[in-house]
Write an enzyme that holds these catalytic residues in place. Structure first.
Site, mmCIF file in Angstrom:
data_model
loop_
_atom_site.group_PDB
_atom_site.id
_atom_site.type_symbol
_atom_site.label_atom_id
_atom_site.label_comp_id
_atom_site.label_asym_id
_atom_site.label_seq_id
_atom_site.Cartn_x
_atom_site.Cartn_y
_atom_site.Cartn_z
ATOM 1 N N LEU A 120 22.541 21.819 -10.455
ATOM 2 C CA LEU A 120 22.288 20.373 -9.980
ATOM 3 C C LEU A 120 23.213 20.335 -8.832
ATOM 4 O O LEU A 120 22.572 18.891 -8.597
ATOM 5 C CB LEU A 120 23.466 20.458 -11.418
ATOM 6 C CG LEU A 120 23.344 20.841 -12.936
ATOM 7 C CD1 LEU A 120 23.946 20.763 -14.235
ATOM 8 C CD2 LEU A 120 21.536 19.966 -12.880
ATOM 9 N N GLY A 126 28.059 23.313 -3.856
ATOM 10 C CA GLY A 126 29.377 23.230 -2.994
ATOM 11 C C GLY A 126 30.062 24.118 -1.934
ATOM 12 O O GLY A 126 28.525 24.901 -1.249
ATOM 13 N N TYR A 137 31.680 26.714 -1.972
ATOM 14 C CA TYR A 137 31.886 28.312 -2.247
ATOM 15 C C TYR A 137 30.803 27.669 -3.138
ATOM 16 O O TYR A 137 30.069 29.489 -3.870
ATOM 17 C CB TYR A 137 33.565 28.146 -2.662
ATOM 18 C CG TYR A 137 34.045 28.034 -1.170
ATOM 19 C CD1 TYR A 137 33.881 29.163 -0.223
ATOM 20 C CD2 TYR A 137 34.592 27.138 -1.659
ATOM 21 C CE1 TYR A 137 34.694 28.584 0.759
ATOM 22 C CE2 TYR A 137 36.113 26.958 -0.756
ATOM 23 C CZ TYR A 137 36.350 27.103 0.598
ATOM 24 O OH TYR A 137 36.780 28.016 1.880
ATOM 25 N N GLY A 138 30.128 26.989 -4.160
ATOM 26 C CA GLY A 138 29.220 28.074 -4.944
ATOM 27 C C GLY A 138 28.380 26.214 -6.254
ATOM 28 O O GLY A 138 28.046 25.961 -4.770
ATOM 29 N N VAL A 139 27.840 27.037 -6.835
ATOM 30 C CA VAL A 139 26.347 26.520 -7.059
ATOM 31 C C VAL A 139 26.815 25.947 -8.304
ATOM 32 O O VAL A 139 27.137 26.752 -9.166
ATOM 33 C CB VAL A 139 25.149 26.962 -6.780
ATOM 34 C CG1 VAL A 139 23.940 25.971 -7.370
ATOM 35 C CG2 VAL A 139 24.958 27.468 -5.646
ATOM 36 N N VAL A 140 26.059 24.758 -8.904
ATOM 37 C CA VAL A 140 26.417 23.681 -10.221
ATOM 38 C C VAL A 140 25.178 23.890 -11.019
ATOM 39 O O VAL A 140 23.727 23.481 -10.368
ATOM 40 C CB VAL A 140 27.444 22.665 -9.639
ATOM 41 C CG1 VAL A 140 27.059 22.384 -11.990
ATOM 42 C CG2 VAL A 140 28.260 22.577 -9.901
ATOM 43 N N LYS A 159 29.218 26.556 -13.107
ATOM 44 C CA LYS A 159 29.863 26.603 -11.884
ATOM 45 C C LYS A 159 30.070 27.730 -11.220
ATOM 46 O O LYS A 159 30.484 28.993 -11.468
ATOM 47 C CB LYS A 159 30.735 26.435 -12.016
ATOM 48 C CG LYS A 159 31.734 25.918 -10.033
ATOM 49 C CD LYS A 159 33.112 25.251 -10.132
ATOM 50 C CE LYS A 159 33.728 24.776 -9.050
ATOM 51 N NZ LYS A 159 34.842 24.143 -8.628
ATOM 52 N N ASP A 196 43.015 17.765 -4.624
ATOM 53 C CA ASP A 196 41.538 17.151 -3.767
ATOM 54 C C ASP A 196 41.296 15.802 -4.943
ATOM 55 O O ASP A 196 39.471 16.259 -5.508
ATOM 56 C CB ASP A 196 41.088 18.235 -3.893
ATOM 57 C CG ASP A 196 39.596 18.253 -3.030
ATOM 58 O OD1 ASP A 196 39.878 17.306 -1.876
ATOM 59 O OD2 ASP A 196 38.816 19.668 -3.124
#
Length: 828
Positions: free
Chosen positions: A557, A560, A562-565, A580, A676
């Site tokens: 989806l 970012g 540090y990661g993938v959704v 996530k 944030d």
């Protein structure tokens, strides 16, 4: 006080049992024959005789334990202890079925070791590698609840109950009811064929084909065994889930203790210097007030002494003349009275005058300083108690655990308390023998004792009146008042200096204590809390994977830093979900992620925050090349960035702003700062209602280390100093509101012109902010400017922003409905 982290003993024992104890299948049943049949079915051989015993009450079969071994071996052994020296019938030759006499208790019935010994059978069966099998002894020898009671302290029990009769007998029902009440363990019921039926398929069948009814029996039995296997896995999984839950509860409990202590330490670091300064300032004010009283009261005291003596003179003279003075013998024959009696009489007349005058002067002085107790001393003493208590605990930690017998929680230095009371005479009364009373007494005595007399006279009423009159007339009111006030000032100065010295000593003590507190606060934030948070993440992830399994990754989806959704169809009863996956690059990011997880899990479900369903640590992520944390969250439609690009109506955008403020307010009410807030961290559902996500930088104020975090264009200038509070979220909302009001995602020109991140930060520190667009309503623009004010103390509280937004929405949306072509621009 101090919080000590402890692990309740029963929880520790439960964890040890779940981790280290071997699973054990316990076979109970309606009778010994049924239990033996079930054992034979499980192991696939007729190892135990299945002849039905006529009288179960007289049956004396002992407990039988089947364990794994490389060779077949039988022995009598005390449970969890040692083997008994005993020759079994099975030792005398080859056997297929264990001899009946080895199953029953033989020999001396008084021998306790022989009675409680169990028959241990070691067999090279693969099933026994995974689980021990215990056949319970007959009821006549040991009730089932006693057998189970011994086993639950040794193994992880999986309980089965063999049924061979058409219905349960009263003793069966009683036994099962007792087990349920005492142990709360699930029971697997297994119906076995009637005694004497063919249970085990012959090793060498007479024909190639078995009769149809035999094939059916085998199929049913296999299905039942599969169900038993599933049941056993579920029971053992339940033990593991309970252990993981206990462990996670301990981790969370410890982590919350550290976080709460971080709050206490932060408050201590902020409040203690202010308390010390307050104490010094108030004591100075009190000292100056009392010195002012001493200076002002001298003339008043002189007039008061004159007035008091004038008012009391006749009454004093009369009382002195008519007074019957004790211990004085007056001769009736007119003989002269001794000098000793004369002096005694004079002394008593003096004391009469002194006591009356002293009481009047003392009351006058008390009324002058008494009001100071309310305005100064009470607050000062409370402040000192708090300071001394925290100092005392730091110097003598063990004393913090000792409660005084009177139940008081304050440990206050008696020395300082005595100085305070003695210095300012707040306890002065005539009966107290106080300093002021003693000063006055001595002064009057010195004056009166200067009175001279000739040879001893006769003690008559006139003589006594004359003595009293001479004493009164000899008193100098001005000298007496001056002397009293002078001594009062001297004592005030002395007490003030002693108090100041004690306060300096207290301040020095706190200075060292606060340095240690700051070091400890740093360790809690940087070391202890993050390590516990990671342990909490691991134990909760273990619990989640045991309960719900590993989630399946769907299509990507977004991604970012540090990661993938990913999309996840369903997990743990929730669907659809967003998953996530985060691969922390180092220890710091592991800790940040663990704390994010803890804060998200500790928050109650709120409609303006994205809900976290659970987490799983994937140790084989990316084909085993890395470890990833999979955070499973509710799935929403899109983020605000995508929504603004697609185009959103004015009313929808303002409602989103209200939703975001509501979400931030909730976080702040829980002591958390998001740090944030930005377009991509605001998610929209299909109705375009907003929820805040990504609490990666979210922390309580007491846990913030001053690190520079966030997205550059949304970062308040004080973030660069390392000293900030939850108003940084108000600033970030002001920037977000600029985008919401503009209706697009294009960068503000002031930011777009910046060549680098450092250039942008320098401009923000110098006061550069987004420009005003022609479409902006005046009230909206004023709200933005207020939110991104460079002085954090001047930014509005979100409790004020929320009704302002509601008012803007009501006004503009009503206006828009009346004038469809009018937007946020109030100039058209």
């Amino acid at each position: 006080g101090q919080n000590f982290i402890s692990f309740p003993r029963h929880e520790e024992e439960h964890l040890q049992r779940s981790v280290s104890w071997h699973p054990c299948l316990l076979i109970l049943g309606q009778n010994c024959s049924a239990k033996c049949q079930l054992l034979n079915i499980l192991l696939g051989e007729k190892l135990l005789p299945t002849t039905k015993i006529s009288n179960e009450e007289n049956c004396k079969r002992r407990r039988i334990r089947f364990t794994h071994g490389s060779q077949t071996r039988l022995s009598l052994a005390l449970p969890q202890q040692y083997e008994l020296v005993h020759v079994l019938a099975a030792h005398r030759g080859h056997w297929d079925t264990i001899p009946e006499e080895d199953l029953e208790i033989q020999g001396d019935p008084e021998d306790p070791a022989h009675r409680i010994a169990e028959l241990e059978v070691m067999l090279p069966y693969s099933l026994l590698k995974e689980v021990d099998v215990v056949v319970a002894p007959c009821r006549g020898f040991q009730p089932a609840e006693d057998t189970l009671g011994e086993l639950v302290n040794q193994v992880l029990p999986v309980v089965t109950f063999a049924i061979s009769e058409a219905q349960l007998s009263p003793s069966d029902q009683s036994e099962l009811r007792t087990i349920k009440e005492k142990f709360s363990l699930p029971i697997f019921f297994f119906r076995v064929p009637e005694a004497g039926g063919e249970l085990i398929s012959p090793k060498k069948p007479d024909s190639d084909k078995s009769p149809p009814h035999c094939q059916l029996m085998v199929v049913e039995r296999l299905d039942k065994l599969r169900l038993l296997s599933t049941f056993s896995r579920q029971v053992l999984q339940k033990h593991l889930v309970e252990a993981a839950t206990s462990l996670n509860e301990l981790h969370c409990r410890c982590l919350n203790i550290f976080i709460n202590q971080a709050f206490d330490m932060q408050r201590d670091l902020q409040i203690t210097p202010k308390r010390l300064e307050y104490t010094r300032r108030k004591e100075n004010e009190l000292y100056e007030s009392l010195m002012g009283i001493a200076n002002r009261k001298q003339e008043e005291m002189k007039d008061m002494i004159v007035e008091t003596l004038g008012n009391m003179k006749e009454e004093l003279l009369e009382d002195a003349a008519l007074g019957e003075w004790g211990d004085i013998i007056i001769p009736e024959n007119g003989e002269p009275v001794s000098s000793k009696d004369i002096k005694c009489c004079i002394k008593q007349i003096q004391e009469l005058i002194i006591s009356r005058l002293n009481q009047a002067v003392a009351n006058k002085l008390i009324s002058s300083v008494d009001y100071l107790r309310e305005s100064f001393v009470g607050t000062l003493e409370r402040c000192l108690k708090s300071l001394e208590e925290s100092w005392e605990v730091s110097v003598h930690p063990a004393r913090s655990l000792e409660k005084p017998k009177d139940g008081s929680v304050h440990i206050t230095s008696n020395y300082l308390k005595q100085i305070l009371n003695a210095a300012y005479h707040v306890e002065v009364t005539f009966h107290s023998g106080s300093t002021v009373t003693r000063m006055l007494w001595e002064q009057i005595k010195q004056i009166i004792q200067r009175i001279t007399w000739v040879s001893p006279p006769a003690i008559t009423s006139d003589w006594k009146r004359k003595v009293a009159q001479d004493a009164i007339e000899s008193l100098s009111a001005s000298k007496l008042a001056k002397s009293i006030c002078s001594q009062f000032r001297t004592r005030l100065n002395s007490s003030h200096e002693a108090f100041a010295a004690s306060l300096r000593q207290l301040e020095d003590g706190h200075s060292g204590r606060l340095e240690r507190t700051e070091d400890l606060w740093l360790k809690v934030r940087k070391d202890h809390a993050p390590r516990l948070a990671r342990l909490s993440l691991e134990s909760r992830s273990l619990q989640d994977v045991l309960l719900h399994g590993k989630p399946k990754l769907g299509r990507e989806l977004g991604r970012g830093q540090y990661g993938v959704v990913y999309l996840c169809d369903s997990w743990g009863g929730h669907f659809p979900c967003a998953l996530k996956s985060v691969v922390p690059p180092d220890e710091k990011h592991w800790n940040d992620l663990a704390l994010e997880f803890h804060y998200m899990r500790s928050l109650q479900t709120h409609e303006r925050l994205v809900h976290l369903h659970g987490s799983v640590i994937d140790y084989g992520y990316g084909g085993g090349s890395s470890i990833a944390v999979l955070l499973i969250m509710e799935r929403l439609h899109r983020d605000l960035y995508t929504g603004l690009k697609a185009g959103l109506e004015l009313e929808t955008r303002l409602q989103i702003a209200l939703d975001v403020v509501e979400g931030i307010r909730y976080l702040h009410s829980q002591g958390l700062v998001h740090r944030d807030i930005k377009l991509k961290n605001v998610l929209l559902d299909k109705k375009n209602r907003a929820k805040i996500t990504d609490l990666g930088f979210c922390k309580p104020e007491a846990m913030m280390s001053g690190s520079i975090v966030g997205t550059p264009i949304h970062m308040a200038p004080e973030l660069f100093t390392g000293k900030y509070d939850n108003s940084v979220d108000v600033y970030a909302f002001g920037i977000l509101f600029w985008y919401i009001c503009s209706g697009h995602v294009k960068l503000p020109e002031a930011f777009e012109r910046c060549a680098s991140k450092d250039h942008l930060w320098n401009n923000v520190r110098r006061g550069v902010r987004p420009e005003r667009l022609p479409v902006f309503d005046e009230e909206c623009w004023q709200l933005m400017e207020a939110c991104w004010d460079g002085d954090s103390s001047q930014r509005p509280l979100l409790g004020i922003v929320q009704p302002m937004l509601q008012g803007i929405m009501d006004r503009l949306c009503k206006s828009s409905s009346e004038h469809p072509n009018k937007g946020l621009d109030d100039s058209t």
